[in-house]
Design a protein around this motif. Structure first.
Motif, PDB file in Angstrom:
ATOM      1  N   THR A 116       0.979  15.831  -1.154  1.00 33.05           N
ATOM      2  CA  THR A 116       2.164  15.972  -1.771  1.00 33.05           C
ATOM      3  C   THR A 116       2.580  16.128  -3.193  1.00 33.05           C
ATOM      4  OG1 THR A 116       2.648  13.692  -1.828  1.00 33.05           O
ATOM      5  CG2 THR A 116       3.480  14.941   0.272  1.00 33.05           C
ATOM      6  N   THR A 117       1.112  15.970  -3.852  1.00 34.80           N
ATOM      7  CA  THR A 117       1.615  16.096  -5.469  1.00 34.80           C
ATOM      8  C   THR A 117       0.497  17.504  -5.771  1.00 34.80           C
ATOM      9  OG1 THR A 117      -0.711  14.901  -5.922  1.00 34.80           O
ATOM     10  CG2 THR A 117       1.375  13.637  -5.810  1.00 34.80           C
TER      11      THR A 117
ATOM     12  N   GLY B 232      -2.492  11.651  -4.203  1.00 32.08           N
ATOM     13  CA  GLY B 232      -3.871  11.449  -3.842  1.00 32.08           C
ATOM     14  C   GLY B 232      -4.043  10.106  -3.719  1.00 32.08           C
TER      15      GLY B 232
ATOM     16  N   PHE C 117       6.762  20.259  -0.489  1.00 30.02           N
ATOM     17  CA  PHE C 117       6.693  18.717  -0.866  1.00 30.02           C
ATOM     18  C   PHE C 117       6.611  18.710  -2.655  1.00 30.02           C
ATOM     19  CE2 PHE C 117       4.855  17.902   3.472  1.00 30.02           C
ATOM     20  CZ  PHE C 117       5.841  16.979   3.414  1.00 30.02           C
TER      21      PHE C 117
ATOM     22  N   GLU D 231      -1.281   4.097  -7.407  1.00 28.22           N
ATOM     23  CA  GLU D 231      -2.548   3.367  -7.590  1.00 28.22           C
ATOM     24  C   GLU D 231      -2.478   1.980  -6.792  1.00 28.22           C
ATOM     25  OE1 GLU D 231      -4.795   5.448  -8.632  1.00 28.22           O
ATOM     26  OE2 GLU D 231      -6.523   3.862  -8.624  1.00 28.22           O
TER      27      GLU D 231
ATOM     28  N   ASP E 196       3.805   8.480   2.195  1.00 24.96           N
ATOM     29  CA  ASP E 196       3.781   7.725   0.824  1.00 24.96           C
ATOM     30  C   ASP E 196       5.108   7.213   0.638  1.00 24.96           C
ATOM     31  OD1 ASP E 196       4.151   7.792  -2.240  1.00 24.96           O
ATOM     32  OD2 ASP E 196       2.119   8.803  -2.263  1.00 24.96           O
TER      33      ASP E 196
ATOM     34  N   LYS F  33     -12.723   1.298 -10.435  1.00 21.87           N
ATOM     35  CA  LYS F  33     -12.007   2.121  -9.635  1.00 21.87           C
ATOM     36  C   LYS F  33     -12.937   2.923  -8.713  1.00 21.87           C
ATOM     37  CE  LYS F  33      -9.065   6.474 -10.699  1.00 21.87           C
ATOM     38  NZ  LYS F  33      -7.975   6.288  -9.959  1.00 21.87           N
TER      39      LYS F  33
HETATM   40  N1  LIG Z   1     -10.807  11.360  -3.670  1.00 25.75           N
HETATM   41  C1  LIG Z   1     -10.979  12.398  -4.563  1.00 25.75           C
HETATM   42  O1  LIG Z   1     -11.888  13.339  -4.417  1.00 25.75           O
HETATM   43  C2  LIG Z   1     -10.190  12.212  -5.733  1.00 25.75           C
HETATM   44  C3  LIG Z   1     -10.163  13.299  -6.727  1.00 25.75           C
HETATM   45  C4  LIG Z   1      -9.328  13.152  -7.720  1.00 25.75           C
HETATM   46  C5  LIG Z   1      -8.415  11.835  -7.859  1.00 25.75           C
HETATM   47  N2  LIG Z   1      -8.303  11.086  -6.713  1.00 25.75           N
HETATM   48  C6  LIG Z   1      -7.337  10.196  -6.917  1.00 25.75           C
HETATM   49  O2  LIG Z   1      -5.966  10.504  -6.686  1.00 25.75           O
HETATM   50  C7  LIG Z   1      -4.969   9.509  -7.386  1.00 25.75           C
HETATM   51  C8  LIG Z   1      -4.202  10.186  -8.244  1.00 25.75           C
HETATM   52  O3  LIG Z   1      -3.308  11.034  -7.276  1.00 25.75           O
HETATM   53  P1  LIG Z   1      -2.015  11.829  -7.605  1.00 25.75           P
HETATM   54  O4  LIG Z   1      -2.107  12.294  -9.020  1.00 25.75           O
HETATM   55  O5  LIG Z   1      -1.678  12.835  -6.497  1.00 25.75           O
HETATM   56  O6  LIG Z   1      -0.904  10.528  -7.950  1.00 25.75           O
HETATM   57  P2  LIG Z   1      -0.538   9.395  -6.819  1.00 25.75           P
HETATM   58  O7  LIG Z   1      -0.876   9.460  -5.624  1.00 25.75           O
HETATM   59  O8  LIG Z   1      -0.659   8.262  -7.810  1.00 25.75           O
HETATM   60  O9  LIG Z   1       1.164   9.805  -6.942  1.00 25.75           O
HETATM   61  C9  LIG Z   1       1.955   9.477  -8.087  1.00 25.75           C
HETATM   62  C10 LIG Z   1       3.174   8.821  -7.659  1.00 25.75           C
HETATM   63  O10 LIG Z   1       3.980  10.000  -7.022  1.00 25.75           O
HETATM   64  C11 LIG Z   1       4.750   9.796  -5.881  1.00 25.75           C
HETATM   65  N3  LIG Z   1       4.924  10.906  -5.038  1.00 25.75           N
HETATM   66  C12 LIG Z   1       3.794  11.601  -4.465  1.00 25.75           C
HETATM   67  N4  LIG Z   1       4.351  12.630  -3.976  1.00 25.75           N
HETATM   68  C13 LIG Z   1       5.593  12.860  -4.253  1.00 25.75           C
HETATM   69  C14 LIG Z   1       6.608  13.456  -3.884  1.00 25.75           C
HETATM   70  N5  LIG Z   1       6.252  14.976  -3.285  1.00 25.75           N
HETATM   71  N6  LIG Z   1       7.754  13.343  -4.218  1.00 25.75           N
HETATM   72  C15 LIG Z   1       8.069  12.374  -5.270  1.00 25.75           C
HETATM   73  N7  LIG Z   1       7.081  11.506  -5.394  1.00 25.75           N
HETATM   74  C16 LIG Z   1       5.964  11.626  -4.934  1.00 25.75           C
HETATM   75  C17 LIG Z   1       3.666   8.696  -5.284  1.00 25.75           C
HETATM   76  O11 LIG Z   1       4.410   7.840  -4.513  1.00 25.75           O
HETATM   77  C18 LIG Z   1       3.424   7.831  -6.637  1.00 25.75           C
HETATM   78  O12 LIG Z   1       4.276   7.018  -7.500  1.00 25.75           O
HETATM   79  C19 LIG Z   1      -5.874   8.456  -8.131  1.00 25.75           C
HETATM   80  O13 LIG Z   1      -6.280   7.471  -7.493  1.00 25.75           O
HETATM   81  C20 LIG Z   1      -7.300   9.418  -8.192  1.00 25.75           C
HETATM   82  O14 LIG Z   1      -8.557   8.469  -8.513  1.00 25.75           O
HETATM   83  C21 LIG Z   1      -9.198  10.894  -5.796  1.00 25.75           C
END
Ligand SMILES: NC(=O)c1ccc[n+]([C@@H]2O[C@H](COP(=O)([O-])OP(=O)(O)OC[C@H]3O[C@@H](n4cnc5c(N)ncnc54)[C@H](O)[C@@H]3O)[C@@H](O)[C@H]2O)c1
Ligand SMILES: [Zn+2]
Length: 396
Positions: free
Chosen positions: A155-156, A131, A195, A98, A60, A177
């Motif tokens: 990593t989140t 994610g 992370f 996203e 990422d 979406k």
């Molecule tokens: N597949 C599934 O079952 C499922 C379930 C729930 C959510 N999702 C999806 O997950 C997504 C949301 O994921 P999210 O909340 O993890 O956010 P994200 O993936 O959108 O990440 C948010 C931001 O954090 C940054 N980032 C990530 N890890 C980092 C770290 N360790 N240090 C610094 N920056 C970091 C990314 O580059 C991004 O800018 C949505 O698209 C949602 O639809 C999928």
């Protein structure tokens, strides 16, 4: 093969039936690329212990700058375990957030990267990121050669406690979406707390909404724990964050393993409490509102609705809203006031969209008690209206 019936027309019907078993480990660890950490090695070698495993790595672009030595450490790890791991070519940095799910050229590029590295069905794609990025790399990995082995390093907080441990992936299309995606269980998941150190506060908080959600529908004791530890959680103290993430992830895993419908073939999405409004608010705000932030609002809305519908005792709504607010969530967004040509609140479109995604009867999870979800098949727009007005009063 069972011949079910010989039809008089001369047609014959044979029933085809088989089961496919899936299993994958989810590790909780710290510092996965410490040469002495066995998790990655064990994960990759769990089917063929005596082979050198080829791995294409995707990172990422939010993670890469926050951990500038990541590639170097990964290469050193692979060198140290050269008998078992080969990182093929350079690490690929892909857009995080996203954007990667909107831009289809990203998926195409990931497919090209898998192809140029000659990844086959017994080698690996390894994704390190949030994610959204895991969803996109997971999708590409699921369609490349009809599915190559995929290892996730979320990593989140949200990816570690919810999306990363599940069986789905998706990208967005035609303004919807998660319209394109597959059910594709990962080969392994490694949750590394290191992370989370560099994660911005906003993304640390976001994943807590999923913990509140799963506690409310499945585990009253977990909700009471969140309530007790709310101050420490709001300060992101590791001694509470780690158990929160692990318990939330395990509750999600349990639902997939024991819920009876891992690939969501029925009309219910029991883990999506609070999500019908959340998904709509995300798209109405053009993703300015992050998934977790929108889920917190959706939870408060549906908890209030549960009280108004007579399912949940009065007062429990305030209790839930207090926890969410103390965690730092804002439970109002002006997108609630967006209206269509018929002056109807646009957020209500989320109900039909939620139903359309699964097909079948509208099925929304509400609360019968703290810790116990209940499914309903009708939502009263007047009660939604009253719930929205209640949310507005909370922030005034
Ligand atoms: N597949 C599934 O079952 C499922 C379930 C729930 C959510 N999702 C999806 O997950 C997504 C949301 O994921 P999210 O909340 O993890 O956010 P994200 O993936 O959108 O990440 C948010 C931001 O954090 C940054 N980032 C990530 N890890 C980092 C770290 N360790 N240090 C610094 N920056 C970091 C990314 O580059 C991004 O800018 C949505 O698209 C949602 O639809 C999928
Ligand atoms: Zn969610």
């Amino acid at each position: 093969m069972l011949e079910v019936q010989a039809a008089t027309s001369g047609s014959r019907e044979y029933e085809q039936s088989f089961e496919v078993r899936y299993d994958y480990p989810v590790y909780f660890t710290r510092d996965v690329f410490d040469p002495h950490n066995p998790c990655l090695m064990t994960a990759l070698a769990r089917r063929e212990p005596d082979k050198r495993h080829r791995v294409a790595v995707f990172v990422d672009d939010g993670v890469a700058p926050a951990y500038p030595t990541l590639e170097e450490r990964m290469v050193r790890y692979a060198e140290r375990h050269a008998g078992s791991i080969q990182i093929v070519d350079r690490v690929v940095v892909v857009p995080g957030g996203e954007a990667i799910k909107h831009r289809h050229d990203c998926v195409e590029q990931i497919l090209k990267d898998l192809s140029s590295r000659h990844i086959d069905r017994q080698s690996y794609s390894l994704a390190i990121g949030g994610g959204a990025m895991l969803d996109a790399v997971g999708f590409a990995s699921a369609i490349f050669h009809r599915g190559v082995r995929h290892v996730r390093l979320p990593t989140t907080v949200l990816a570690q406690d919810d999306s990363g441990v599940g069986v789905k992936n998706a990208i967005n299309a035609f303004g919807v979406k998660n319209l394109l995606g597959t059910f594709a269980p990962p080969f392994a998941v490694i949750n590394d707390t290191a992370f989370l150190d560099a994660l911005p506060a906003r993304d640390k908080r976001g994943g807590m909404a999923e913990a509140v959600k799963v506690a409310l529908i499945r585990d009253a004791e977990f909700f009471a724990w969140i309530e007790r530890e709310v101050g420490a959680l709001a300060r992101f103290e590791p001694n509470v964050m780690d158990p929160m993430i692990s318990r939330c992830a395990r509750l999600h895993m349990r639902q997939i393993m024991h819920g009876g419908d891992p690939f969501e073939q029925g009309s219910a999405r029991p883990l999506d409490f609070g999500h019908w409004a959340a998904h709509k608010l995300e798209s109405l705000t053009r993703h300015e509102l992050r998934h977790g932030e929108a889920v917190a609002i959706g939870i408060a809305l549906d908890t209030r609705y549960s009280v108004l519908a007579g399912l949940l005792p009065p007062g429990e709504d305030t209790r839930v809203a207090n926890v969410l607010t103390r965690l730092g969530f804002v439970l109002w967004n002006d997108a609630f006031d967006f209206r269509n040509d018929r002056r109807r609140r646009r957020v209500l479109e989320g109900l039909a969209e939620f139903q359309e995604h699964l097909g079948g009867e509208l099925t929304i999870t509400l609360l019968a008690a703290i810790g116990r979800g209940v499914e309903v098949h009708h939502i009263d727009p007047d009660l939604v209206e009253q719930s929205i007005r209640w949310l507005r009063t909370l922030t005034k």
